[in-house]
Design an enzyme around this catalytic site. Structure first.
Site, PDB file in Angstrom:
ATOM      1  N   ASP A  99      41.988  19.596  86.584  1.00 12.83           N
ATOM      2  CA  ASP A  99      42.325  19.901  87.966  1.00 12.83           C
ATOM      3  C   ASP A  99      42.309  21.421  88.108  1.00 12.83           C
ATOM      4  O   ASP A  99      43.074  22.118  87.455  1.00 12.83           O
ATOM      5  CB  ASP A  99      43.724  19.332  88.267  1.00 12.83           C
ATOM      6  CG  ASP A  99      44.205  19.733  89.646  1.00 12.83           C
ATOM      7  OD1 ASP A  99      43.375  19.726  90.562  1.00 12.83           O
ATOM      8  OD2 ASP A  99      45.387  20.055  89.804  1.00 12.83           O
TER       9      ASP A  99
ATOM     10  N   ASP B  44      46.131  14.242  93.605  1.00 11.96           N
ATOM     11  CA  ASP B  44      44.938  14.642  94.363  1.00 11.96           C
ATOM     12  C   ASP B  44      44.462  13.500  95.248  1.00 11.96           C
ATOM     13  O   ASP B  44      44.135  13.694  96.414  1.00 11.96           O
ATOM     14  CB  ASP B  44      43.805  15.045  93.400  1.00 11.96           C
ATOM     15  CG  ASP B  44      44.035  16.435  92.821  1.00 11.96           C
ATOM     16  OD1 ASP B  44      45.148  16.946  93.025  1.00 11.96           O
ATOM     17  OD2 ASP B  44      43.129  16.993  92.193  1.00 11.96           O
TER      18      ASP B  44
ATOM     19  N   THR C  37      39.756  21.947  94.394  1.00 13.90           N
ATOM     20  CA  THR C  37      40.238  23.236  93.883  1.00 13.90           C
ATOM     21  C   THR C  37      39.191  23.920  93.010  1.00 13.90           C
ATOM     22  O   THR C  37      39.010  25.121  93.073  1.00 13.90           O
ATOM     23  CB  THR C  37      41.534  23.036  93.074  1.00 13.90           C
ATOM     24  OG1 THR C  37      41.375  21.901  92.235  1.00 13.90           O
ATOM     25  CG2 THR C  37      42.703  22.796  93.989  1.00 13.90           C
ATOM     26  N   THR C  38      38.494  23.105  92.207  1.00 10.06           N
ATOM     27  CA  THR C  38      37.429  23.691  91.368  1.00 10.06           C
ATOM     28  C   THR C  38      36.297  24.190  92.266  1.00 10.06           C
ATOM     29  O   THR C  38      35.738  25.268  92.064  1.00 10.06           O
ATOM     30  CB  THR C  38      36.887  22.633  90.385  1.00 10.06           C
ATOM     31  OG1 THR C  38      37.986  22.033  89.715  1.00 10.06           O
ATOM     32  CG2 THR C  38      35.957  23.252  89.380  1.00 10.06           C
TER      33      THR C  38
END
Length: 560
Positions: free
Chosen positions: A66, A396, A99-100
């Site tokens: 994550d 998530d 997020t990545t």
């Protein structure tokens, strides 16, 4: 007289020891730092992404893919690279997923800007073009997004499950994504319009397999610390009344230094009796309220436990605040701070209360709650790190499903939307004269990092796949728009038809945040580091303390 440069007096502006670096080299070093950060999380993107094992100084190990978790744990010290950590955190709190993606995009925008900066382009020109490009990109996403409003509940459920499955496919529990996707959707639908995330509890019990995880439509929490007497309490009720308290039900010792002067020993007995009467009075009122389950945030002592056991009532003390609030929301009760005047309205109820064994823990489970509005996922699995990562993954997925319910538009995942915006921006760039044509073109090229990285992480030939994608997206009919990377075959596939969907808000937020971060880094042309200021503050504080201490010593202590 001609004054040469050497003879000019040197102007000292900043305190000695101040480290300043400015101009183009500084900007380039900031860009390199940000690229290094995005290289760290690069390999975690997508269904075939790798995980990172982070080992901190306390000896804790975290295995995660994550983006936000990795960025938080990396403990980055470079001031410019910290901006990327912040955008990952903001994406995590706003949308929960992507997020990545956001870190990768920001790194790629800067990477594309680097050659222009080296060639002497003013950063402001780049920033202006980047902002224009991001507005165009976001407009295009809104145009391409498909709404899921107005569908029946069953249809909506399956659509939301597809979004959750897309999120989970890149996580450690991707193998069981269908199983967990339905669980997440049920949990989010259970809390309805309640926005508080803590209404979905996730409890972790080591042991068993992932498939042993289950969803409680209500509240479940680990058996609390109990005093003697709890063995005799009934462990199952149908339609019980639930009383929620925030008071201690145990005999309290007097506060320290309490003093009572007695003239007659018999009076002592009356004081002891009064103490017992107070607690018995409290317990009696609890029983009279008709409640069969008594929960309290504070301790319920052995006397009370035994008292309740004799009257077939279940009690649990020291229930955590969060669990108590969730029981209140689910069962429709209100937490009381007194046992006086307990009316039916403040009691909660549920269809079934039971205490069950889950793994090697005992759980108190309240199911079939009238107001719904809360759900609990009990997670099982082998290693602790694995369950921790499963919890992050579910967080998530829960965020995504909530977002998709609120802003009910979705776009094609798998790099499809990125390729489509990239194509659109390239076409738009051709209509502009001047330098900004190049800048918008480079912005468009940066967006291709997502599909490229998806291919790289899966071990496919990225150039080959990207060429196929470009060709497909360039079709004038527009039918190629939903095509993205096919992770299973290494070719391209219609992401929409394959149910690889993500909420439009994820992409919009990611592009916004990444562009802002890139512009922020580009706008910095000087870094000033003043190491002395910290120590000066420290000395000032020490002097102040010393001064106070000196005065104090004169009063009571003899100077040596």
């Amino acid at each position: 007289m001609v004054v040469t440069k050497q003879q000019q007096p040197q102007i000292i502006l900043l305190k000695e020891g101040t480290d300043t670096s400015q101009g183009k080299p500084q900007l380039l070093s900031n860009i390199s730092a940000c690229m290094a950060v995005s290289d760290v999380v690069r390999t975690t993107l997508g269904p075939r992404g790798m995980d990172k094992l982070i080992h901190d100084e306390k000896g804790n190990t975290t295995i995660s893919n994550d983006g936000a978790t990795i960025m938080k744990l990396l403990d980055i010290v470079h001031p410019a690279a910290k901006i990327l950590v912040d955008i990952a955190k903001s994406q995590d709190s706003e949308v929960g997923d992507g997020t990545t993606t956001v870190v990768l995009l920001a790194g790629e925008f800067l990477k594309e800007a680097k050659p222009f900066v080296e060639d002497g382009v003013h950063p402001q020109n780049l920033m202006r073009s980047y902002r224009t490009a991001s507005h165009l990109a976001i407009e295009k996403i809104k145009e391409l997004a498909v709404s899921i409003e107005g569908k029946s509940l069953e249809e909506k459920k399956s659509l939301l499950a597809k979004c959750a499955a897309t999120t989970l496919s890149s996580k450690l529990i991707g193998g069981e994504k269908e199983f967990f996707a339905t669980m997440v959707v049920d949990a989010v639908l259970a809390i309805g319009n309640d926005d508080r995330l803590n209404m979905i509890g996730i409890k972790k019990v080591p042991g068993g397999t992932m498939r042993d995880s289950f969803l409680v439509n209500g509240v479940a929490f680990k058996k609390t610390f109990s005093y003697a007497g709890f063995e005799q309490q009934p462990k199952k009720f149908v339609n019980p009344k639930i009383l929620l308290l925030n008071i201690e039900l145990e005999l309290k010792s007097e506060k320290e230094n309490a003093e009572i002067r007695l003239s007659d020993p018999l009076q002592y007995q009356s004081i002891v009796d009064a103490e017992w009467n107070i607690i018995y009075d409290k317990l009696d009122k609890c029983v009279k309220s008709g409640a069969k389950v008594v929960l309290s945030r504070l301790a319920i002592g052995d006397l009370a436990t035994q008292y309740f056991a004799d009257r077939d009532i279940f009690c649990a003390g020291r229930v955590t605040e969060e669990d108590l609030q969730r029981v209140a929301a689910a069962a429709g009760g209100t937490v009381q701070t007194t046992v006086n005047n307990i009316i039916d309205e403040v009691l909660g109820s549920c269809e079934l209360f039971e205490e069950k064994q889950v793994g090697n823990e005992r759980f108190n489970i309240f199911s079939g709650c009238p107001s719904g509005r809360t759900a609990t996922i009990v997670l099982r699995g082998g290693a602790d790190q694995f369950i921790e990562e499963a919890e992050r993954s579910l967080h998530d997925a829960i965020m995504i499903v909530r977002r998709a319910m609120k802003n009910s538009t979705v776009v094609a995942g798998g790099g499809a939307i990125d390729m489509e915006i990239s194509r659109y921006l390239r076409q738009h760039a051709r209509t502009i004269a001047g330098k900004s044509q190049l800048f918008i073109n480079s912005y468009a090229k940066s967006l291709e990092v997502i599909p490229r990285q998806l291919c790289d992480n899966a071990g496919f030939d990225a150039t080959d796949v990207l060429n196929k994608l470009r060709q497909k997206h360039a079709l004038p009919s527009g039918e190629g728009a939903p095509y993205g990377v096919d992770i299973n075959t290494g070719g391209i596939a219609d992401s929409f038809a394959n149910f690889v969907w993500e909420p439009a808000v994820v992409k919009i937020n990611a592009i916004n945040a990444a562009t802002e971060a890139a512009c922020l880094v580009l706008s910095v042309d000087e870094t000033i580091k003043n190491p002395k200021s910290e120590s000066a503050q420290g000395e000032a504080a020490a002097n102040a303390m010393g001064g106070r201490g000196g005065r104090g010593r004169g009063r009571g202590m003899r100077r040596r």
